[in-house]
Scaffold this motif. Structure first.
Motif, mmCIF file in Angstrom:
data_model
loop_
_atom_site.group_PDB
_atom_site.id
_atom_site.type_symbol
_atom_site.label_atom_id
_atom_site.label_comp_id
_atom_site.label_asym_id
_atom_site.label_seq_id
_atom_site.Cartn_x
_atom_site.Cartn_y
_atom_site.Cartn_z
ATOM 1 N N THR A 113 3.629 -16.224 -7.952
ATOM 2 C CA THR A 113 2.874 -15.503 -6.933
ATOM 3 C C THR A 113 1.404 -15.891 -7.019
ATOM 4 O O THR A 113 0.825 -15.916 -8.100
ATOM 5 C CB THR A 113 3.032 -13.981 -7.117
ATOM 6 N N ARG A 114 0.815 -16.178 -5.864
ATOM 7 C CA ARG A 114 -0.585 -16.598 -5.814
ATOM 8 C C ARG A 114 -1.528 -15.478 -5.386
ATOM 9 O O ARG A 114 -2.714 -15.522 -5.660
ATOM 10 C CB ARG A 114 -0.731 -17.802 -4.871
ATOM 11 N N LYS A 115 -0.979 -14.484 -4.688
ATOM 12 C CA LYS A 115 -1.799 -13.344 -4.277
ATOM 13 C C LYS A 115 -1.033 -12.056 -4.539
ATOM 14 O O LYS A 115 0.079 -11.876 -4.045
ATOM 15 C CB LYS A 115 -2.158 -13.438 -2.793
ATOM 16 N N LEU A 116 -1.616 -11.167 -5.333
ATOM 17 C CA LEU A 116 -1.004 -9.883 -5.654
ATOM 18 C C LEU A 116 -2.007 -8.783 -5.338
ATOM 19 O O LEU A 116 -3.106 -8.743 -5.890
ATOM 20 C CB LEU A 116 -0.610 -9.825 -7.133
ATOM 21 N N LYS A 117 -1.612 -7.888 -4.420
ATOM 22 C CA LYS A 117 -2.482 -6.785 -4.013
ATOM 23 C C LYS A 117 -1.675 -5.498 -4.026
ATOM 24 O O LYS A 117 -0.690 -5.365 -3.300
ATOM 25 C CB LYS A 117 -3.062 -7.027 -2.621
ATOM 26 N N ILE A 118 -2.087 -4.555 -4.868
ATOM 27 C CA ILE A 118 -1.412 -3.268 -4.981
ATOM 28 C C ILE A 118 -2.449 -2.174 -4.758
ATOM 29 O O ILE A 118 -3.467 -2.119 -5.451
ATOM 30 C CB ILE A 118 -0.753 -3.090 -6.361
ATOM 31 N N GLN A 143 -3.958 -16.598 -7.935
ATOM 32 C CA GLN A 143 -5.310 -16.950 -7.506
ATOM 33 C C GLN A 143 -6.125 -15.729 -7.071
ATOM 34 O O GLN A 143 -7.351 -15.737 -7.182
ATOM 35 C CB GLN A 143 -5.244 -17.956 -6.350
ATOM 36 N N HIS A 144 -5.430 -14.713 -6.559
ATOM 37 C CA HIS A 144 -6.115 -13.512 -6.080
ATOM 38 C C HIS A 144 -5.375 -12.278 -6.603
ATOM 39 O O HIS A 144 -4.183 -12.130 -6.367
ATOM 40 C CB HIS A 144 -6.163 -13.482 -4.545
ATOM 41 N N LEU A 145 -6.095 -11.406 -7.297
ATOM 42 C CA LEU A 145 -5.502 -10.189 -7.846
ATOM 43 C C LEU A 145 -6.363 -8.998 -7.460
ATOM 44 O O LEU A 145 -7.571 -8.989 -7.711
ATOM 45 C CB LEU A 145 -5.389 -10.276 -9.368
ATOM 46 N N SER A 146 -5.720 -7.999 -6.842
ATOM 47 C CA SER A 146 -6.424 -6.779 -6.457
ATOM 48 C C SER A 146 -5.561 -5.587 -6.855
ATOM 49 O O SER A 146 -4.433 -5.430 -6.386
ATOM 50 C CB SER A 146 -6.684 -6.756 -4.942
ATOM 51 N N LEU A 147 -6.080 -4.749 -7.753
ATOM 52 C CA LEU A 147 -5.380 -3.554 -8.216
ATOM 53 C C LEU A 147 -6.225 -2.331 -7.889
ATOM 54 O O LEU A 147 -7.325 -2.162 -8.423
ATOM 55 C CB LEU A 147 -5.129 -3.622 -9.724
ATOM 56 N N ILE A 150 -10.652 -4.782 -9.248
ATOM 57 C CA ILE A 150 -9.973 -3.695 -9.944
ATOM 58 C C ILE A 150 -10.673 -2.389 -9.586
ATOM 59 O O ILE A 150 -11.885 -2.252 -9.775
ATOM 60 C CB ILE A 150 -9.984 -3.899 -11.468
ATOM 61 N N LYS A 151 -9.895 -1.435 -9.066
ATOM 62 C CA LYS A 151 -10.464 -0.166 -8.608
ATOM 63 C C LYS A 151 -9.644 1.004 -9.132
ATOM 64 O O LYS A 151 -8.419 0.949 -9.173
ATOM 65 C CB LYS A 151 -10.512 -0.134 -7.072
ATOM 66 N N ARG A 201 0.869 -1.171 0.000
ATOM 67 C CA ARG A 201 0.000 0.000 0.000
ATOM 68 C C ARG A 201 0.905 1.219 0.000
ATOM 69 O O ARG A 201 1.795 1.336 0.836
ATOM 70 C CB ARG A 201 -0.904 -0.010 1.227
ATOM 71 N N SER A 202 0.671 2.115 -0.932
ATOM 72 C CA SER A 202 1.602 3.220 -1.103
ATOM 73 C C SER A 202 0.866 4.504 -1.432
ATOM 74 O O SER A 202 -0.173 4.484 -2.090
ATOM 75 C CB SER A 202 2.591 2.896 -2.232
ATOM 76 N N ASN A 203 1.407 5.633 -0.946
ATOM 77 C CA ASN A 203 0.859 6.918 -1.358
ATOM 78 C C ASN A 203 1.685 7.536 -2.475
ATOM 79 O O ASN A 203 1.470 8.660 -2.885
ATOM 80 C CB ASN A 203 0.773 7.888 -0.167
ATOM 81 N N SER A 204 2.678 6.761 -2.959
ATOM 82 C CA SER A 204 3.511 7.231 -4.056
ATOM 83 C C SER A 204 4.132 6.033 -4.755
ATOM 84 O O SER A 204 4.881 5.271 -4.153
ATOM 85 C CB SER A 204 4.623 8.155 -3.536
ATOM 86 N N ILE A 205 3.790 5.850 -6.018
ATOM 87 C CA ILE A 205 4.342 4.719 -6.762
ATOM 88 C C ILE A 205 4.515 5.118 -8.216
ATOM 89 O O ILE A 205 3.637 5.765 -8.806
ATOM 90 C CB ILE A 205 3.451 3.469 -6.650
ATOM 91 N N THR A 206 5.656 4.786 -8.787
ATOM 92 C CA THR A 206 5.924 5.117 -10.186
ATOM 93 C C THR A 206 5.448 3.991 -11.089
ATOM 94 O O THR A 206 5.329 2.836 -10.667
ATOM 95 C CB THR A 206 7.423 5.347 -10.414
ATOM 96 N N LEU A 207 5.192 4.335 -12.335
ATOM 97 C CA LEU A 207 4.776 3.338 -13.311
ATOM 98 C C LEU A 207 5.867 2.289 -13.509
ATOM 99 O O LEU A 207 5.588 1.098 -13.648
ATOM 100 C CB LEU A 207 4.433 4.023 -14.640
ATOM 101 N N ARG A 208 7.115 2.720 -13.511
ATOM 102 C CA ARG A 208 8.239 1.800 -13.689
ATOM 103 C C ARG A 208 8.289 0.773 -12.570
ATOM 104 O O ARG A 208 8.490 -0.424 -12.816
ATOM 105 C CB ARG A 208 9.542 2.592 -13.749
#
Length: 288
Positions: free
Chosen positions: A122-127, A151-155, A179-180, A101-108
């Motif tokens: 990876t089975r769970k990816l949450k950004i 198995q679980h993806l949350s963007l 996806i949000k 969880r970030s308040n600042s993240i670059t596209l790269r």
């Protein structure tokens, strides 16, 4: 007297060292304990024990948060830490969970983390982007999102996903997709006349799909086709397209905050009208 006390202290220290049950715990138990703390603390734990010096390199979880709290790493240091962590960990070991969880993240950096997840089982990816100001700073090719293991993806991000009519995501193991705040931008290839998008038909195990506060740009028809889908949430979608839903096992359908909502529904045999929650009349749902 001082020498005698000093000798007792050293002897007691040796006894404690010999009976250090935490240090002698199996790696599986240590990794389970580590899963409850953030990745920065996991790396710092290598200073507590000689045996733990390299344990973090095989830790299967990446959990990191950047926020305003003074005890959290600043956004400017996060890319460097992430780069070092991913480059120095045991590359053969699976990284089963990535959460940050970030308040600042670059596209790269976002691309780097996603590519690492896709290539390390990876089975769970949450950004989650937690900033108050949406910047919509460009986007990336959504063809990067391909994995046989996820198995679980949350963007929850403020970047765009570039899609084409011929693109179908390939996630055979995925069961949950959220996806949000993402903008889906259609890019036609070779003067393709079709403005229809079908992203989910190759998700044979998808049970839950949620699209929240997303924008669908330059799309005429947005197809949601899934043989195993049970729960569908469409919340606050900005669009000018028609939705086509084909989900024979769908039992819960929630949609609200959507202007000019048009839906063609196919094979919704399991959907109970009492399980449709909306802010517009059910009569606007057209079954085909």
């Amino acid at each position: 007297m001082v020498r005698r006390n000093s000798s007792k202290v050293r002897r007691r220290a040796r006894e404690l060292s010999d009976d250090d049950r935490i240090t002698r715990l199996p790696d599986g138990v240590i990794h389970h304990i580590f899963s409850f703390i953030d990745t920065r603390s996991v790396v710092q734990s290598s200073l507590l024990s000689q045996r733990w010096k390299n344990t973090w390199k095989s830790h299967p979880h990446f959990n990191f948060e950047i926020g305003p709290s003074p005890d959290q790493v600043s956004g400017s240091k996060f890319p460097n830490f992430t780069q070092r962590f991913l480059s120095k960990r045991d590359d053969v070991t699976e990284l089963s969970t990535i959460e940050f969880r970030s308040n600042s993240i670059t596209l790269r950096l976002l691309k780097k983390i996603i590519l690492y997840a896709m290539s390390h089982k990876t089975r769970k990816l949450k950004i989650e982007f937690s900033g108050d100001k949406l910047t919509r700073r460009g986007g990336f090719d959504s063809s990067l999102l391909r994995s046989r293991y996820l198995q679980h993806l949350s963007l929850n991000i403020d970047f765009g996903l570039k899609i084409s009519p011929s693109l179908t995501w390939d996630f055979p193991a995925l069961t949950t997709l959220t996806i949000k705040r993402v903008t889906f931008t259609l890019q036609l290839v070779n003067d393709d006349a079709s403005n229809s998008v079908d992203l989910f038909s190759r998700f044979p195990n998808l049970k839950t799909l949620a699209l929240d506060d997303c924008t669908l740009s330059d799309i005429d028809t947005f197809i949601i086709k899934s043989s195993e889908l049970e729960s569908l949430y469409l919340i606050g979608i900005y669009h000018s397209c028609e939705f086509v839903v084909s989900a024979p096992k769908l039992s819960l359908f929630t949609y609200n905050g959507i202007a000019r909502f048009s839906l063609s529904a196919k094979d919704l045999n399991s959907l109970n009208t009492n399980c449709v929650k909306d802010e517009i009349a059910l009569s606007q749902v057209c079954r085909v």
